[in-house]
Design a protein around this motif. Structure first.
Motif, PDB file in Angstrom:
ATOM      1  N   GLU A  48       0.933  -1.153   0.011  1.00 26.74           N
ATOM      2  CA  GLU A  48       0.043   0.119   0.119  1.00 26.74           C
ATOM      3  C   GLU A  48       1.077   1.062  -0.163  1.00 26.74           C
ATOM      4  OE1 GLU A  48      -2.615  -0.697   3.373  1.00 26.74           O
ATOM      5  OE2 GLU A  48      -4.204  -1.240   2.016  1.00 26.74           O
ATOM      6  N   THR A  75       3.300   5.445  -3.211  1.00 32.03           N
ATOM      7  CA  THR A  75       2.514   4.254  -3.536  1.00 32.03           C
ATOM      8  C   THR A  75       2.869   3.473  -4.381  1.00 32.03           C
ATOM      9  OG1 THR A  75       0.865   5.433  -2.498  1.00 32.03           O
ATOM     10  CG2 THR A  75       0.020   3.465  -3.754  1.00 32.03           C
ATOM     11  N   HIS A  77       2.964   0.726  -7.424  1.00 37.53           N
ATOM     12  CA  HIS A  77       2.072   0.282  -8.198  1.00 37.53           C
ATOM     13  C   HIS A  77       2.363  -1.103  -8.554  1.00 37.53           C
ATOM     14  CE1 HIS A  77       0.032   4.043  -7.893  1.00 37.53           C
ATOM     15  NE2 HIS A  77       1.437   4.557  -8.615  1.00 37.53           N
TER      16      HIS A  77
END
Length: 133
Positions: A48, A75, A77
């Motif tokens: 996360e 963050t 991905h």
């Protein structure tokens, strides 16, 4: 109940009730602290958020990272990660593992709290989500 299994090649060394975890460590060469926040799902881990104190060789800070309280937050991905494979040797020091669940407040300990000190004979560990009965 979903939990965290620690071990190698499917052999469970420890089980920890967890729905979320933070894995942190100090880079062995750059001596920079890294931390990653994961949410456990039945099919793996969702990364996360990650934080890093600075950049170095092989440790570039992503362009979308934001500096907050001395760390770059971003963050990643990534798809769901079914398993985490971590190098673990005495020379590198230990990981810190913080776990939490709906039934339990966050606990933070060196990984050795659950599986013993890192050894030359066992230079890695795997983490995966598992059912804790």
């Amino acid at each position: 109940m979903l939990g965290l299994c620690l071990g190698l090649a499917g052999t469970i060394w420890a089980q920890v009730p967890a729905e979320k975890m933070t894995l942190s460590w100090t880079h062995t060469i750059e001596k920079i602290r890294w931390a990653e926040d994961y949410r456990l799902q039945p099919d793996g881990f969702i990364l996360e958020q990650a934080r890093v104190k600075g950049s170095g060789a092989g440790m570039e800070i992503p362009l979308d990272a934001v500096l907050n309280n001395g760390s770059w937050h971003y963050t990643p991905h990534l798809p769901i990660l079914p398993m985490l494979k971590l190098g673990r040797t005495p020379e590198a020091g230990d990981y810190q593992l913080c776990v939490s669940s709906a039934q339990r407040e966050q606990q933070c300990h060196p990984m050795s709290f659950w599986v013993g000190e890192p050894t030359v004979e066992q230079p890695l560990i795997e983490l995966w989500g598992c059912d804790i009965g």
